[in-house]
Scaffold this motif. Sequence first.
Motif, PDB file in Angstrom:
ATOM      1  N   ALA A 137       0.846  -1.195   0.000  1.00 17.70           N
ATOM      2  CA  ALA A 137       0.000   0.000   0.000  1.00 17.70           C
ATOM      3  C   ALA A 137       0.878   1.239   0.000  1.00 17.70           C
ATOM      4  O   ALA A 137       2.009   1.203   0.483  1.00 17.70           O
ATOM      5  CB  ALA A 137      -0.920   0.017   1.229  1.00 17.70           C
ATOM      6  N   ILE A 194       0.746   5.837   0.221  1.00 14.12           N
ATOM      7  CA  ILE A 194      -0.028   7.020   0.573  1.00 14.12           C
ATOM      8  C   ILE A 194       0.802   8.257   0.258  1.00 14.12           C
ATOM      9  O   ILE A 194       2.004   8.289   0.494  1.00 14.12           O
ATOM     10  CB  ILE A 194      -0.456   6.985   2.059  1.00 14.12           C
ATOM     11  CG1 ILE A 194      -1.442   8.107   2.381  1.00 14.12           C
ATOM     12  CG2 ILE A 194       0.746   7.017   2.987  1.00 14.12           C
ATOM     13  CD1 ILE A 194      -2.136   7.914   3.740  1.00 14.12           C
ATOM     14  N   GLY A 199      -1.894  12.431   2.504  1.00  9.55           N
ATOM     15  CA  GLY A 199      -2.882  11.394   2.784  1.00  9.55           C
ATOM     16  C   GLY A 199      -4.048  11.373   1.826  1.00  9.55           C
ATOM     17  O   GLY A 199      -4.938  10.525   1.947  1.00  9.55           O
ATOM     18  N   ASN A 209      -4.140  10.674  -1.358  1.00 13.56           N
ATOM     19  CA  ASN A 209      -4.089   9.628  -2.379  1.00 13.56           C
ATOM     20  C   ASN A 209      -3.512   8.363  -1.775  1.00 13.56           C
ATOM     21  O   ASN A 209      -2.468   8.394  -1.125  1.00 13.56           O
ATOM     22  CB  ASN A 209      -3.221  10.064  -3.558  1.00 13.56           C
ATOM     23  CG  ASN A 209      -3.871  11.170  -4.362  1.00 13.56           C
ATOM     24  OD1 ASN A 209      -4.801  10.934  -5.123  1.00 13.56           O
ATOM     25  ND2 ASN A 209      -3.399  12.391  -4.175  1.00 13.56           N
ATOM     26  N   THR A 210      -4.214   7.264  -2.008  1.00 15.06           N
ATOM     27  CA  THR A 210      -3.759   5.969  -1.529  1.00 15.06           C
ATOM     28  C   THR A 210      -3.894   4.941  -2.648  1.00 15.06           C
ATOM     29  O   THR A 210      -4.658   5.141  -3.610  1.00 15.06           O
ATOM     30  CB  THR A 210      -4.556   5.482  -0.306  1.00 15.06           C
ATOM     31  OG1 THR A 210      -5.948   5.387  -0.665  1.00 15.06           O
ATOM     32  CG2 THR A 210      -4.396   6.429   0.867  1.00 15.06           C
ATOM     33  N   TYR A 211      -3.149   3.867  -2.508  1.00 15.02           N
ATOM     34  CA  TYR A 211      -3.180   2.806  -3.515  1.00 15.02           C
ATOM     35  C   TYR A 211      -2.841   1.492  -2.846  1.00 15.02           C
ATOM     36  O   TYR A 211      -2.011   1.449  -1.939  1.00 15.02           O
ATOM     37  CB  TYR A 211      -2.186   3.113  -4.632  1.00 15.02           C
ATOM     38  CG  TYR A 211      -2.231   2.137  -5.780  1.00 15.02           C
ATOM     39  CD1 TYR A 211      -1.254   1.161  -5.929  1.00 15.02           C
ATOM     40  CD2 TYR A 211      -3.259   2.187  -6.719  1.00 15.02           C
ATOM     41  CE1 TYR A 211      -1.295   0.265  -6.981  1.00 15.02           C
ATOM     42  CE2 TYR A 211      -3.307   1.304  -7.767  1.00 15.02           C
ATOM     43  CZ  TYR A 211      -2.328   0.338  -7.900  1.00 15.02           C
ATOM     44  OH  TYR A 211      -2.384  -0.539  -8.938  1.00 15.02           O
ATOM     45  N   TYR A 212      -3.495   0.409  -3.315  1.00 20.02           N
ATOM     46  CA  TYR A 212      -3.305  -0.909  -2.719  1.00 20.02           C
ATOM     47  C   TYR A 212      -3.059  -1.947  -3.797  1.00 20.02           C
ATOM     48  O   TYR A 212      -3.631  -1.870  -4.889  1.00 20.02           O
ATOM     49  CB  TYR A 212      -4.550  -1.315  -1.932  1.00 20.02           C
ATOM     50  CG  TYR A 212      -4.919  -0.351  -0.828  1.00 20.02           C
ATOM     51  CD1 TYR A 212      -5.759   0.721  -1.077  1.00 20.02           C
ATOM     52  CD2 TYR A 212      -4.400  -0.506   0.451  1.00 20.02           C
ATOM     53  CE1 TYR A 212      -6.089   1.626  -0.078  1.00 20.02           C
ATOM     54  CE2 TYR A 212      -4.726   0.390   1.469  1.00 20.02           C
ATOM     55  CZ  TYR A 212      -5.568   1.456   1.187  1.00 20.02           C
ATOM     56  OH  TYR A 212      -5.882   2.341   2.181  1.00 20.02           O
ATOM     57  N   THR A 262      -6.034  -0.876   5.146  1.00 23.60           N
ATOM     58  CA  THR A 262      -6.168   0.566   5.006  1.00 23.60           C
ATOM     59  C   THR A 262      -4.901   1.247   5.469  1.00 23.60           C
ATOM     60  O   THR A 262      -4.449   1.024   6.595  1.00 23.60           O
ATOM     61  CB  THR A 262      -7.351   1.095   5.827  1.00 23.60           C
ATOM     62  OG1 THR A 262      -8.562   0.435   5.426  1.00 23.60           O
ATOM     63  CG2 THR A 262      -7.516   2.597   5.613  1.00 23.60           C
ATOM     64  N   ILE A 263      -4.334   2.064   4.593  1.00 24.26           N
ATOM     65  CA  ILE A 263      -3.153   2.843   4.953  1.00 24.26           C
ATOM     66  C   ILE A 263      -3.603   4.252   5.310  1.00 24.26           C
ATOM     67  O   ILE A 263      -4.512   4.813   4.693  1.00 24.26           O
ATOM     68  CB  ILE A 263      -2.118   2.867   3.804  1.00 24.26           C
ATOM     69  CG1 ILE A 263      -0.816   3.522   4.248  1.00 24.26           C
ATOM     70  CG2 ILE A 263      -2.679   3.538   2.559  1.00 24.26           C
ATOM     71  CD1 ILE A 263       0.327   3.383   3.231  1.00 24.26           C
ATOM     72  N   SER A 264      -2.961   4.812   6.331  1.00 24.08           N
ATOM     73  CA  SER A 264      -3.266   6.185   6.740  1.00 24.08           C
ATOM     74  C   SER A 264      -2.014   6.791   7.342  1.00 24.08           C
ATOM     75  O   SER A 264      -1.040   6.083   7.601  1.00 24.08           O
ATOM     76  CB  SER A 264      -4.427   6.215   7.739  1.00 24.08           C
ATOM     77  OG  SER A 264      -4.091   5.499   8.920  1.00 24.08           O
ATOM     78  N   ARG A 265      -2.047   8.104   7.556  1.00 28.40           N
ATOM     79  CA  ARG A 265      -0.897   8.763   8.163  1.00 28.40           C
ATOM     80  C   ARG A 265      -1.364   9.925   9.024  1.00 28.40           C
ATOM     81  O   ARG A 265      -2.407  10.535   8.766  1.00 28.40           O
ATOM     82  CB  ARG A 265       0.085   9.230   7.092  1.00 28.40           C
ATOM     83  CG  ARG A 265      -0.412  10.325   6.190  1.00 28.40           C
ATOM     84  CD  ARG A 265       0.572  10.562   5.032  1.00 28.40           C
ATOM     85  NE  ARG A 265       1.863  11.048   5.495  1.00 28.40           N
ATOM     86  CZ  ARG A 265       2.971  11.033   4.744  1.00 28.40           C
ATOM     87  NH1 ARG A 265       2.927  10.559   3.490  1.00 28.40           N
ATOM     88  NH2 ARG A 265       4.106  11.502   5.223  1.00 28.40           N
ATOM     89  N   TYR A 308       3.766   8.272  -3.565  1.00 26.21           N
ATOM     90  CA  TYR A 308       4.124   6.875  -3.363  1.00 26.21           C
ATOM     91  C   TYR A 308       4.405   6.225  -4.706  1.00 26.21           C
ATOM     92  O   TYR A 308       4.029   6.738  -5.761  1.00 26.21           O
ATOM     93  CB  TYR A 308       2.991   6.132  -2.639  1.00 26.21           C
ATOM     94  CG  TYR A 308       1.676   6.180  -3.389  1.00 26.21           C
ATOM     95  CD1 TYR A 308       0.709   7.121  -3.050  1.00 26.21           C
ATOM     96  CD2 TYR A 308       1.412   5.320  -4.447  1.00 26.21           C
ATOM     97  CE1 TYR A 308      -0.476   7.197  -3.751  1.00 26.21           C
ATOM     98  CE2 TYR A 308       0.232   5.390  -5.150  1.00 26.21           C
ATOM     99  CZ  TYR A 308      -0.718   6.341  -4.802  1.00 26.21           C
ATOM    100  OH  TYR A 308      -1.894   6.419  -5.495  1.00 26.21           O
TER     101      TYR A 308
END
Length: 124
Positions: free
Chosen positions: A49, A51, A55, A57-60, A69-72, A104
């Motif tokens: 994942a 980010i 925060g 934009n995220t991608y898996y 779930t990725i978060s920061r 990322y």
Amino acid sequence: QVQLVESGGGLVQAGGSLRLSCAASGRTFRNHGMGWFRQAPGKEREFVAGISWGGGNTYYTDSVKGRFTISRDNAKNTVYLQMNSLKPEDTAVYYCAASGTNYYYTRSLEYNYWGQGTQVTVSS
């Protein structure tokens, strides 16, 4: 310079959950895109994942979509990976990494800083 320390790994039964944390040192953490990777025994390190710096934009990778779930939290210099519905095939050492830009990437060579890894073991 960014130093990364992962925590939160452990042994969990299939279907369970874990939350990995990656604490970063350095004032430039908020400027870096972040990624989580994993490496299972005998396999290559793979992207899990990513980010972007803020925060937004995220991608898996496909195998974890809908489960991870990725978060920061830039105020805490920390990135998280919430892992639900874990499967035995999720067993691996998990690494967080900081990229050389504010975005990322899925390729590991785009990341300049790496943590030491944390073991996740999912029993069937």
